[in-house]
Design an enzyme around this catalytic site. Structure first.
Site, short mmCIF file in Angstrom:
data_model
loop_
_atom_site.label_atom_id
_atom_site.label_comp_id
_atom_site.label_asym_id
_atom_site.label_seq_id
_atom_site.Cartn_x
_atom_site.Cartn_y
_atom_site.Cartn_z
N TYR A 154 0.84 -1.21 0.00
CA TYR A 154 0.00 0.00 0.00
C TYR A 154 0.88 1.27 0.00
CZ TYR A 154 -3.76 3.15 1.60
OH TYR A 154 -4.66 4.17 1.72
N LYS A 158 1.09 4.13 -2.91
CA LYS A 158 0.75 5.53 -2.64
C LYS A 158 1.96 6.45 -2.88
CE LYS A 158 -3.58 4.88 -1.53
NZ LYS A 158 -4.68 5.46 -2.31
P1 NAP Z 1 -13.37 2.31 1.15
O1 NAP Z 1 -14.41 2.80 2.08
O2 NAP Z 1 -12.88 0.90 1.25
O3 NAP Z 1 -13.89 2.58 -0.37
C1 NAP Z 1 -13.11 2.19 -1.45
C2 NAP Z 1 -13.82 2.56 -2.73
O4 NAP Z 1 -12.99 2.13 -3.83
C3 NAP Z 1 -15.16 1.88 -2.91
O5 NAP Z 1 -16.07 2.79 -3.46
C4 NAP Z 1 -14.87 0.77 -3.91
O6 NAP Z 1 -15.99 0.51 -4.74
C5 NAP Z 1 -13.77 1.39 -4.75
N1 NAP Z 1 -12.96 0.40 -5.44
C6 NAP Z 1 -12.19 -0.59 -4.92
N2 NAP Z 1 -11.61 -1.30 -5.90
C7 NAP Z 1 -12.02 -0.72 -7.07
C8 NAP Z 1 -11.75 -1.00 -8.44
N3 NAP Z 1 -10.95 -1.99 -8.83
N4 NAP Z 1 -12.35 -0.20 -9.37
C9 NAP Z 1 -13.17 0.80 -9.02
N5 NAP Z 1 -13.45 1.10 -7.74
C10 NAP Z 1 -12.88 0.34 -6.79
O7 NAP Z 1 -12.06 3.19 1.21
P2 NAP Z 1 -11.83 4.71 1.72
O8 NAP Z 1 -11.33 4.65 3.10
O9 NAP Z 1 -12.98 5.55 1.37
O10 NAP Z 1 -10.58 5.09 0.79
C11 NAP Z 1 -10.69 5.88 -0.37
C12 NAP Z 1 -9.29 6.28 -0.81
O11 NAP Z 1 -8.65 6.99 0.25
C13 NAP Z 1 -8.39 5.09 -1.14
O12 NAP Z 1 -7.54 5.42 -2.21
C14 NAP Z 1 -7.57 4.93 0.12
O13 NAP Z 1 -6.34 4.31 -0.11
C15 NAP Z 1 -7.40 6.37 0.54
N6 NAP Z 1 -7.08 6.56 1.95
C16 NAP Z 1 -7.94 6.17 2.94
C17 NAP Z 1 -7.58 6.36 4.28
C18 NAP Z 1 -8.47 5.99 5.43
O14 NAP Z 1 -8.04 6.11 6.57
N7 NAP Z 1 -9.70 5.55 5.19
C19 NAP Z 1 -6.34 6.92 4.58
C20 NAP Z 1 -5.48 7.28 3.54
C21 NAP Z 1 -5.87 7.11 2.23
P3 NAP Z 1 -16.68 -0.95 -4.83
O15 NAP Z 1 -16.78 -1.48 -3.43
O16 NAP Z 1 -17.98 -0.68 -5.49
O17 NAP Z 1 -15.79 -1.75 -5.69
#
Ligand code: NAP
Length: 246
Positions: A154, A158
């Protein structure tokens, strides 16, 4: 066709992507919500946007499949005429210590997070260059800046996104297209809900403001970076992390 600016938000069925889609719609932007496995959830978000007076539609495709990305983006462009704003938000984790990490999981994380960002950006960039306006925001992570034990794949994906952001920002700067990254810290979504209570408490202790952020905290930063007001800001990484990475 629409008179509004058009934004494509990947991974908008829940979490941070959902909050970004809702916020951009509030800002008066026509939002195309992408997702992969959960189109019903994405449709519910689109419905919420439309009920609040905004405009949105859902276009599911896996961002890690280059051909499907091109096909989906071409269809959006044929229908709506343009994509002004791209938010590369879709992302996954397959955490584990390096010694037990298998190549298949490493590959999948790279494919969705880094290749997904590459495929979507490449698919939209030409028409942005032609129209001499564009905003691209890539959702990175402070794991890509600081590293995080148990997240070698990861963190690598990133960090790759951060390098990609800066390189592309330089390529298209003269065309009035900005390319920036937002690096969230710990944000309350399904991705972090998998953490044990003990881990969450330990994590919160490392955050100067003392608590996890919300998806809306990230969405507000993205809203600024896609606005007219941010036109002189490009190639930057904006941490939305309660001070964790300073
Ligand atoms: P999340 O709740 O797990 O949501 C992930 C989203 O990505 C879902 O809408 C999922 O859609 C979609 N997704 C996954 N695989 C995909 C694919 N192959 N094609 C298209 N869509 C796909 O995650 P989140 O926490 O909101 O994270 C969103 C972003 O922020 C990510 O890039 C993550 O790395 C980043 N981020 C999050 C955090 C945190 O603490 N939460 C921290 C740093 C960075 P489906 O389920 O419909 O496939």
């Amino acid at each position: 066709m629409t008179d509004k600016r058009v934004a494509l938000v990947t991974g908008a069925s829940k979490g941070i992507g959902r909050a970004i889609a809702l916020r951009l719609a509030q800002d008066g932007i026509y939002v195309v919500l992408n997702c992969s496995a959960h189109p019903k959830e994405a449709k519910a978000v689109a419905k919420e946007i439309c009920a609040a007076g905004g405009e949105a539609e859902v276009v599911p495709f896996p961002v890690d499949d280059g051909e499907k990305v091109i096909d989906a983006v071409d269809k959006i462009l044929a229908r709506l005429g343009r994509i002004d704003i791209l938010i590369n938000n879709a992302g996954i984790t397959r955490d584990g210590l390096l010694m037990t990490m298998n190549p298949t999981d490493f590959d999948k994380v790279m494919k969705v997070n880094l290749y997904g960002t590459f495929y979507c950006t490449k698919a939209v960039i030409r028409q942005m260059v032609r129209r001499r306006w564009g905003r691209i925001v890539n959702i990175a992570s402070i794991s890509g800046m600081m590293g995080n034990a148990g997240q070698a794949s990861y963190s690598a994906s990133k960090a790759g996104i951060i390098g990609f952001t800066k390189a592309v920002a330089r390529e298209v700067a003269e065309r009035n297209i900005t390319v920036n990254a937002v690096a969230p810290g710990f944000i309350d979504t399904d991705m972090t809900k998998a953490m044990s209570e003990e881990l969450r408490e330990k994590a919160a202790e490392q955050i100067p403001v003392g608590h996890f952020g919300t998806p809306e905290d990230v969405a507000r930063a993205v809203s600024f970076l896609v606005s007219e007001d941010s036109g002189y800001i490009t190639g930057q990484v904006l941490a939305v992390d309660g001070g964790m990475s300073m």
